[in-house]
Write a protein that holds these residues in place. Structure first.
Motif, PDB file in Angstrom:
ATOM      1  N   ASP B 132       0.751  -1.279   0.303  1.00  0.00           N
ATOM      2  CA  ASP B 132      -0.003   0.111   0.158  1.00  0.00           C
ATOM      3  C   ASP B 132       0.884   1.217  -0.073  1.00  0.00           C
ATOM      4  O   ASP B 132       0.683   1.970  -0.868  1.00  0.00           O
ATOM      5  N   MET B 134       3.974   1.474  -0.949  1.00  0.00           N
ATOM      6  CA  MET B 134       4.606   1.602  -2.375  1.00  0.00           C
ATOM      7  C   MET B 134       3.714   2.309  -3.365  1.00  0.00           C
ATOM      8  O   MET B 134       3.925   3.053  -4.125  1.00  0.00           O
ATOM      9  N   LEU B 137       3.404   5.983  -2.653  1.00  0.00           N
ATOM     10  CA  LEU B 137       4.293   6.527  -3.237  1.00  0.00           C
ATOM     11  C   LEU B 137       4.603   6.666  -4.562  1.00  0.00           C
ATOM     12  O   LEU B 137       4.541   7.690  -5.173  1.00  0.00           O
ATOM     13  N   GLN B 138       4.012   5.622  -5.409  1.00  0.00           N
ATOM     14  CA  GLN B 138       3.941   5.697  -6.610  1.00  0.00           C
ATOM     15  C   GLN B 138       2.791   6.539  -7.196  1.00  0.00           C
ATOM     16  O   GLN B 138       3.087   7.571  -8.172  1.00  0.00           O
ATOM     17  N   ARG B 139       2.014   6.902  -6.515  1.00  0.00           N
ATOM     18  CA  ARG B 139       0.654   7.694  -6.919  1.00  0.00           C
ATOM     19  C   ARG B 139       1.216   9.084  -6.606  1.00  0.00           C
ATOM     20  O   ARG B 139       0.985  10.242  -7.472  1.00  0.00           O
ATOM     21  N   ILE B 142       6.725   9.701  -6.119  1.00  0.00           N
ATOM     22  CA  ILE B 142       7.907   9.512  -5.246  1.00  0.00           C
ATOM     23  C   ILE B 142       8.589   8.196  -6.047  1.00  0.00           C
ATOM     24  O   ILE B 142       8.119   7.190  -5.197  1.00  0.00           O
ATOM     25  N   THR B 143       9.195   8.112  -7.267  1.00  0.00           N
ATOM     26  CA  THR B 143       9.544   6.777  -7.797  1.00  0.00           C
ATOM     27  C   THR B 143      10.875   6.153  -7.242  1.00  0.00           C
ATOM     28  O   THR B 143      11.306   5.309  -7.534  1.00  0.00           O
ATOM     29  N   ARG B 144      11.474   7.240  -6.358  1.00  0.00           N
ATOM     30  CA  ARG B 144      12.750   6.735  -5.847  1.00  0.00           C
ATOM     31  C   ARG B 144      12.869   6.567  -4.422  1.00  0.00           C
ATOM     32  O   ARG B 144      12.602   7.617  -3.629  1.00  0.00           O
TER      33      ARG B 144
END
Lengths: 166, 154
Positions: B132, B134, B137-139, B142-144
């Motif tokens: 959840d 992750m 974060l993707q939404r 924040i891809t790193r």
């Protein structure tokens, strides 16, 4: 506890020459208590020092709405069930269970056979985070640079159930 | 006739020893870093990764083994801005729902774009919780980010 010692023979030379030659007073300080305290401090700092900074496992996730097409022949799927069993399959093969200690050899072998290997990891929601980190670590150790994480879906559940026959 | 045993008083010059010990003491005092308090107790998982956790500009998401989520940033000023003045001396605030978490993370990143995100999760946490986070974060793009682990020896 500082002892003041007069120089050797100093006390005996009192033949009326009182106070003429300046007497050198050598001061000897007993350092034992100081050393004790310092030793204690030293031990304390040595024991409490933390040399190891925590390490981090870097993860880059693709931005949303980016689809990467991967050929089935390059795809290694690792499925982790809620009880922590790992199943692997290449492409559209049927999943097979693999023990965690054999995972490293398996990954190295698959990478040799298919250098463009892409690993897809599906961990069940009730699986443990520790196991997922262990698997990511194995993937890093096997120097597989391309992997992705996908949700463990109903379909995966069905496939696993088919294999276990339950 | 009782002969008095001559008591030999042995004086050892401790000065060099003290010098060395003082040096060691200074070294350990200077290098010591007390293990920072955590917002919540987590047992980190092990990995062979050798990237060290950055010292500054870190935004930490703690996930305990009871699935509680805490969010913290390393700068007390930013922390006070985000969560209120009473959090200046705490490491993080407990977050009840994921939308609040996303909002706070976006806010923090706006205030300090250099913030790096790390996830400190207990190794016994259920993976769903991490999934959840992750997704979240993707939404919020924040891809790193990094998962904090303990270095496994050997």
């Amino acid at each position: 506890m500082a002892g003041v010692d007069l120089p050797a023979g100093g006390g005996g030379r009192k033949k009326g020459k009182k106070g003429k030659a300046k007497k050198r007073i050598s001061i000897r300080i007993d350092m034992t208590p100081m050393v004790d305290v310092i030793m204690l401090l030293l031990t304390f700092f040595m024991l409490t020092t933390v040399f190891t900074q925590p390490q981090t496992l870097e993860i880059n996730i693709p931005p949303e709405n980016v689809n990467v097409e991967v050929g089935y022949s390059q795809l290694l799927t690792l499925r982790v069930t809620a009880d922590g069993t790992i199943y692997y399959n290449m492409g559209i093969e049927m999943p097979q269970p693999v023990a965690f200690k054999d995972l490293h050899n398996l990954l190295v072998e698959k990478l040799q056979a298919e250098p463009k290997l892409v690993t897809l990891i599906k961990v069940h929601r009730n699986g443990s985070f520790g196991l997922m980190v262990d698997i990511l670590d194995e993937i890093n150790l096997a120097s597989i640079t391309r992997f992705s994480l996908a949700p463990f879906t109903e379909a995966d559940e069905k496939v696993i159930r088919k294999v276990t026959g339950a | 006739m009782v002969r008095k045993k001559a008591r030999l008083s042995i004086h050892i010059d401790m000065t060099p020893m003290v010098d060395v010990i003082m040096l060691l003491l200074t070294f350990f005092m200077m290098t010591t870093q007390f293990r920072p308090e955590e917002a919540v107790d987590v047992t980190l998982p092990y990995s062979h990764s050798e990237f060290e956790l950055p010292q500054s500009d870190v935004m930490t998401v703690w996930v305990s083994n009871t699935n509680q989520i805490f969010l913290g940033v390393d700068s007390p000023i930013l922390r006070a801005e985000l969560f209120g003045e009473e959090y200046r001396n705490k490491l993080g605030a407990q977050i009840e729902d994921k939308n609040t978490l996303a909002d706070l993370m976006i806010k923090a990143r706006l205030k300090n774009p250099k913030l790096r995100t790390v996830v400190k999760a207990d190794k016994d946490t259920q993976y769903g919780q991490i999934q959840d986070i992750m997704d979240l974060l993707q939404r919020i793009k924040i891809t790193r980010f990094a998962l904090v682990t303990e270095l496994e020896q050997g």
